[in-house]
Enzyme design. Sequence first.
Site, PDB file in Angstrom:
ATOM      1  N   GLY A 128      59.386  30.542  75.090  1.00  0.00           N
ATOM      2  CA  GLY A 128      59.548  29.310  74.330  1.00  0.00           C
ATOM      3  C   GLY A 128      60.828  29.354  73.532  1.00  0.00           C
ATOM      4  O   GLY A 128      61.476  30.392  73.417  1.00  0.00           O
ATOM      5  N   LYS A 143      56.897  33.029  68.815  1.00  0.00           N
ATOM      6  CA  LYS A 143      56.598  34.070  69.809  1.00  0.00           C
ATOM      7  C   LYS A 143      56.433  35.448  69.150  1.00  0.00           C
ATOM      8  O   LYS A 143      55.480  36.176  69.417  1.00  0.00           O
ATOM      9  CB  LYS A 143      57.723  34.142  70.856  1.00  0.00           C
ATOM     10  CG  LYS A 143      58.001  32.849  71.579  1.00  0.00           C
ATOM     11  CD  LYS A 143      59.079  33.009  72.639  1.00  0.00           C
ATOM     12  CE  LYS A 143      60.433  33.410  72.075  1.00  0.00           C
ATOM     13  NZ  LYS A 143      61.036  32.342  71.223  1.00  0.00           N
ATOM     14  N   GLU A 158      17.490  28.152  62.810  1.00  0.00           N
ATOM     15  CA  GLU A 158      18.857  28.692  62.677  1.00  0.00           C
ATOM     16  C   GLU A 158      19.611  28.532  63.986  1.00  0.00           C
ATOM     17  O   GLU A 158      20.766  28.104  64.018  1.00  0.00           O
ATOM     18  CB  GLU A 158      18.814  30.186  62.327  1.00  0.00           C
ATOM     19  CG  GLU A 158      18.644  30.510  60.879  1.00  0.00           C
ATOM     20  CD  GLU A 158      18.698  32.018  60.648  1.00  0.00           C
ATOM     21  OE1 GLU A 158      18.431  32.421  59.506  1.00  0.00           O
ATOM     22  OE2 GLU A 158      18.984  32.789  61.585  1.00  0.00           O
TER      23      GLU A 158
END
Length: 393
Positions: free
Chosen positions: A220, A226, A95
């Site tokens: 931005g 945002k 695993e």
Amino acid sequence: MALSTERASSSSFPRAIQWKYDVFLSFSGEDTRKRFTAHLYEELKYLGIRTFLDNPELEIGKPIPAELSSAITESRLAIIVISPNYASSTWCLDELLQILQCMEARDTVLPIFYDLEPSDVRKQTGSLAKAFSDHEKRFDTNKLRDWKAALTKVANLIGWTAKDKDEPGLIKEIVQKVQTKVPPVFWESKKLVGIEPRLEQLYSLLDIDSDDVHFIGLCGMDGIGKTTIAKIARKTLGDKFDVSRFFSVKMVSEKHGLVNLQRRLCKSLMKKNSEYWDNIDEEATMINFLFQKKVLLILDDVDDISQLENLCGNRDWFGPGSRIIITTANEKLLITHGVKIFKVPELDANEAIQLFSLKAFKRDYPDKKFTALSRCFVDCANGLPLALEVLGS
């Protein structure tokens, strides 16, 4: 503007990953199934985090069944509980190999060292040395080398050492970390393309475990996402703070004026009735309140330095561990106020085509016959999510 379709067509888009599980739990059933792992699993499940826990009736000693192998590849991240008998199980070791192969590059492997130290795992000493001594009688050198290398790798990852920690507190820490890496169900259902890497960047800047007060500015152009990022951060992290608020600065300022900004924020934070505010000094009251609290405050759509001066004058206003997230299109405001800046990037080409296709065709990527036309629309949007949503719709 006419859109030309005269360009090379390509239908080979990477398939969007659809995680079946948020967490894959790897552990030694002999050591922790009925104790630590069971309690961790229940807490994750209670919080709606989709967690894979193997069936205890699966036959030990057999190769990993297809169900387990698929669960690893279909899981967003893995929690590995390495305990004294973990290396005794070849199943656990296999695993571990597959988990590292699938997830190491994504930084989504979270190790827990239970009743042993990371150095024991790194050097394979103590019970791990005995386990490998037994394996040497049954397995070839290459297999043993791979298992040992995997244990060394996982021992060098940042995780938790359970020794000397109370179990409820440790589980709480682990679950909080998982919550920062697993998006809430609501945004997966909304298909918010590209949100995870941007949130990870924000979380890194927030440094949530620090007791310092941090001001972070999301900067931005309008429509870049945002506000969406800030809202999701609040939903994801809000329960780690005494007070968590989202405040639409520009909207309140335009409606009620700069003078009333502090009063409106005070009302939002303190939830007092209107009579309380008739004859008080808002700034003094707000500072006295905030100074005693660990606060997560989102100041959205700031467009004037005076707004910051009135709402988050300096870090001394806030209690230890507070985080102030400011969204604005004006980077100069953040620089002037001494705010750490995160420039929200445009969507890359793959993210852009996926978002456009979801809005236009209700699928992750366009059919071959619409590929060239879709690329034209995507080029026009310049990676702006809002523009892609409008054009796609």
